[in-house]
Design a protein around this motif. Structure first.
Motif: not given
Length: 218
Positions: A110-111, A184-188, A198-205
């Motif tokens: 994901i990263q 889905g994460l990337m599209v949003h 966006w808090d990218d680190e939180t969303e990824i986690e």
């Protein structure tokens, strides 16, 4: 990689017979910028010509229709550059490493794709917007995925199923579940709501933990 460097790489890889003139390069770069900003359907050839600083007739000397222009941008980008280059890099960076756990693999995956999306946003956005409508793009994407990535994906899944870390489902099912959540994460993040905070680190986690809960063997 920014847009100018990406296009320089693509154009330099073209054969001598396909070398673009300076005006043609300006048209291609302007089209990428505008397709990414406004979308393919909402962009006119006159707007592209204006941004490129050329007459609209210059576009039609090289491309019969706006769709021809789109395919001249996206197809070479995918076929000659993004798909083979980044798919191979993707395999080397994600699949060829030894991962102690499936969660470690998932986090790396994901990263890696998140950084790829951030660095190649203009061309990626065009691709993601048009893949549903352009059969040529779907065929290229599916071919590259099946050839370069799917076999590696299957090996990883089988490995961690044998270790008892993830549920014993067919690899195709696991891949669909995982990929749909990641895309889905990337599209949003990059298409639907790029201007949100966006808090990218939180969303990824959170995405990692959501997928792990669905795949972890009890």
């Amino acid at each position: 990689m920014d847009l100018s460097k990406m296009m320089e790489t693509i154009l330099n890889e073209e054969s001598n017979e396909k070398k673009m003139s300076e005006k043609q390069k300006k048209v291609v770069v302007a089209a990428i910028e505008m397709f990414a900003e406004k979308g393919y359907a909402a962009t006119s050839t006159s707007e592209i010509a204006k941004r490129a600083g050329v007459a609209e007739g210059t576009i039609f000397r090289h491309y019969k229709t706006k769709k021809d222009l789109l395919l001249s941008i996206v197809m070479p980008t995918i076929v000659n550059y993004l798909a083979p280059f980044f798919a191979k890099n993707f395999v080397n960076e994600v699949f060829n490493d030894k991962h102690a756990t499936f969660e470690t693999f998932l986090r790396t995956l994901i990263q890696n794709r998140y950084e790829f999306a951030k660095q190649n946003f203009p061309s990626l956005r065009i691709f993601m917007q048009e893949i549903l409508y352009q059969q040529e793009l779907r065929e290229v994407f599916v071919t590259q995925f099946q050839k370069l990535i799917y076999p590696k994906f299957t090996v990883i899944i089988n490995h961690f199923q044998e270790k008892g870390e993830i549920v014993d489902l067919p690899p195709n099912t696991v891949i669909r579940y995982l990929v749909s959540n990641v895309i889905g994460l990337m599209v949003h993040r990059f298409i639907i709501s790029p201007s949100d905070e966006w808090d990218d680190e939180t969303e990824i986690e959170q995405t990692i933990q959501f997928i792990m809960k669905g795949l972890k063997r009890e």
